[in-house]
Design a protein around this motif. Structure first.
Motif, PDB file in Angstrom:
ATOM      1  N   ALA A  69       0.831  -1.208   0.000  1.00 19.36           N
ATOM      2  CA  ALA A  69       0.000   0.000   0.000  1.00 19.36           C
ATOM      3  C   ALA A  69       0.865   1.257   0.000  1.00 19.36           C
ATOM      4  O   ALA A  69       0.547   2.244  -0.675  1.00 19.36           O
ATOM      5  N   ILE A  70       1.962   1.230   0.751  1.00 20.89           N
ATOM      6  CA  ILE A  70       2.865   2.385   0.768  1.00 20.89           C
ATOM      7  C   ILE A  70       3.431   2.627  -0.629  1.00 20.89           C
ATOM      8  O   ILE A  70       3.488   3.771  -1.103  1.00 20.89           O
ATOM      9  N   GLY A  71       3.862   1.558  -1.305  1.00 15.91           N
ATOM     10  CA  GLY A  71       4.385   1.707  -2.655  1.00 15.91           C
ATOM     11  C   GLY A  71       3.347   2.286  -3.597  1.00 15.91           C
ATOM     12  O   GLY A  71       3.651   3.159  -4.426  1.00 15.91           O
ATOM     13  N   TYR A  72       2.113   1.838  -3.467  1.00 17.93           N
ATOM     14  CA  TYR A  72       1.023   2.328  -4.303  1.00 17.93           C
ATOM     15  C   TYR A  72       0.775   3.815  -4.048  1.00 17.93           C
ATOM     16  O   TYR A  72       0.654   4.614  -4.990  1.00 17.93           O
ATOM     17  N   LEU A  73       0.732   4.194  -2.768  1.00 20.79           N
ATOM     18  CA  LEU A  73       0.481   5.592  -2.425  1.00 20.79           C
ATOM     19  C   LEU A  73       1.647   6.484  -2.838  1.00 20.79           C
ATOM     20  O   LEU A  73       1.442   7.612  -3.308  1.00 20.79           O
ATOM     21  N   HIS A  74       2.865   6.000  -2.632  1.00 16.66           N
ATOM     22  CA  HIS A  74       4.027   6.785  -3.063  1.00 16.66           C
ATOM     23  C   HIS A  74       3.950   7.070  -4.557  1.00 16.66           C
ATOM     24  O   HIS A  74       4.188   8.201  -5.001  1.00 16.66           O
ATOM     25  N   ALA A 134       7.308  -6.287  -1.878  1.00 14.19           N
ATOM     26  CA  ALA A 134       5.934  -5.818  -1.645  1.00 14.19           C
ATOM     27  C   ALA A 134       5.798  -4.353  -2.041  1.00 14.19           C
ATOM     28  O   ALA A 134       4.814  -3.958  -2.688  1.00 14.19           O
ATOM     29  N   TYR A 135       6.766  -3.541  -1.670  1.00 11.23           N
ATOM     30  CA  TYR A 135       6.739  -2.122  -2.026  1.00 11.23           C
ATOM     31  C   TYR A 135       6.744  -1.949  -3.548  1.00 11.23           C
ATOM     32  O   TYR A 135       5.956  -1.176  -4.100  1.00 11.23           O
ATOM     33  N   SER A 136       7.623  -2.695  -4.225  1.00  9.81           N
ATOM     34  CA  SER A 136       7.697  -2.609  -5.689  1.00  9.81           C
ATOM     35  C   SER A 136       6.390  -3.053  -6.331  1.00  9.81           C
ATOM     36  O   SER A 136       5.959  -2.481  -7.344  1.00  9.81           O
ATOM     37  N   ARG A 137       5.758  -4.072  -5.752  1.00  7.55           N
ATOM     38  CA  ARG A 137       4.483  -4.539  -6.285  1.00  7.55           C
ATOM     39  C   ARG A 137       3.437  -3.423  -6.229  1.00  7.55           C
ATOM     40  O   ARG A 137       2.649  -3.242  -7.161  1.00  7.55           O
ATOM     41  N   GLY A 138       3.442  -2.661  -5.131  1.00  7.21           N
ATOM     42  CA  GLY A 138       2.515  -1.546  -5.014  1.00  7.21           C
ATOM     43  C   GLY A 138       2.806  -0.444  -6.022  1.00  7.21           C
ATOM     44  O   GLY A 138       1.890   0.093  -6.648  1.00  7.21           O
ATOM     45  N   VAL A 139       4.088  -0.099  -6.183  1.00  7.34           N
ATOM     46  CA  VAL A 139       4.461   0.929  -7.164  1.00  7.34           C
ATOM     47  C   VAL A 139       4.036   0.501  -8.563  1.00  7.34           C
ATOM     48  O   VAL A 139       3.449   1.277  -9.325  1.00  7.34           O
TER      49      VAL A 139
END
Length: 248
Positions: A69-74, A134-139
């Motif tokens: 979620a953080i990656g997506y929001l970033h 996980a972060y990359s997946r969100g981005v």
């Protein structure tokens, strides 16, 4: 005269319409703060709550979902900045700005941040790797939506998929940018030249409780060092020095 007035009025109207169209276009790229969005790969639903300053709080059942979620929001809020920093760390700014950025690309490629990031990724802990993935997946979930900030639209640039080592590259870039080659030395020189009272007018007061790297230098010459060619001048708060007794 009437024709000139009509032409002038028409130009003013066209200018206002163009300005309003640009405002609407930029506003349309602003992320929404309510509603539902789909992010594949989550283990469960994630809730994002926004305060009055649009600062998000994430509620999730697992760390993996939190970092996705953080990656997506970033990416939805900062994709232009992320893409700019990634290109800087990899020495690829000329892909965005043309030949004018070649000198900067040569400087950054000499720092070898991409190679260092790849080497570090080979030795990170399993937990760090899971977080990075996980972060990359969100981005990448946001990039896959095709929505881009105005800067990327104007450049005609489509971002590549985000990789965990890209986050390390930016961390290395930020660490490099935080170096300061002469902050305290310049302060010490000012004290030696002007005296402590006048030097205090030029610098933010240094806390009494903070560690001192350069001792009192009134009446004494302060040693300095040369900055490698192409390096920027001091830009932040850290001081550093390399001594032959502590390095090979």
């Amino acid at each position: 005269m009437r024709i000139l007035l009509r032409v002038a009025a028409g130009l003013v109207v066209l200018g206002l319409l163009a300005a309003e169209g640009f405002r609407v276009w930029v506003g349309a790229s602003a992320p929404q703060l309510s509603g539902r969005e789909s992010l594949s790969g989550l283990g469960d639903s994630v809730v994002v709550l926004w305060d009055s300053l649009a600062v998000p709080s994430i509620i999730a059942r697992s760390d993996s979902d939190v970092f996705a979620a953080i990656g997506y929001l970033h990416a939805r809020d900062r994709l232009w900045e992320m893409e700019l920093l990634r290109h800087a760390a990899e020495g690829r700014l000329s892909e965005l700005f043309g030949r004018r950025a070649l000198a900067a690309d040569k400087l950054f490629r000499a720092r070898e941040m991409s190679a260092i990031a790849r080497a570090r990724m080979a030795h990170v802990s399993p937990l760090t790797l899971r977080v990075g993935e996980a972060y990359s997946r969100g981005v990448n979930a946001w990039i896959a939506t095709g929505r881009r900030p105005p800067e990327l639209h104007l450049l005609g640039h489509v971002p590549e998929p985000w990789r965990p080592e890209n986050s390390l590259e930016i961390a290395l870039l930020e660490a490099w940018d935080l170096h300061s080659d002469n902050g305290e030395i310049a302060h010490a020189k000012a004290i030696a030249t002007l005296g402590a009272d006048k030097a205090a007018d030029l610098f933010v007061p240094y806390p009494d409780s903070a560690p001192v790297i350069v001792e009192a230098t009134v009446g004494r010459r302060v040693a300095t060092h040369e900055t490698p060619q192409g390096e920027p001048s001091a830009t932040a708060s850290n001081s550093w020095v390399i001594g032959p007794a502590h390095t090979r």
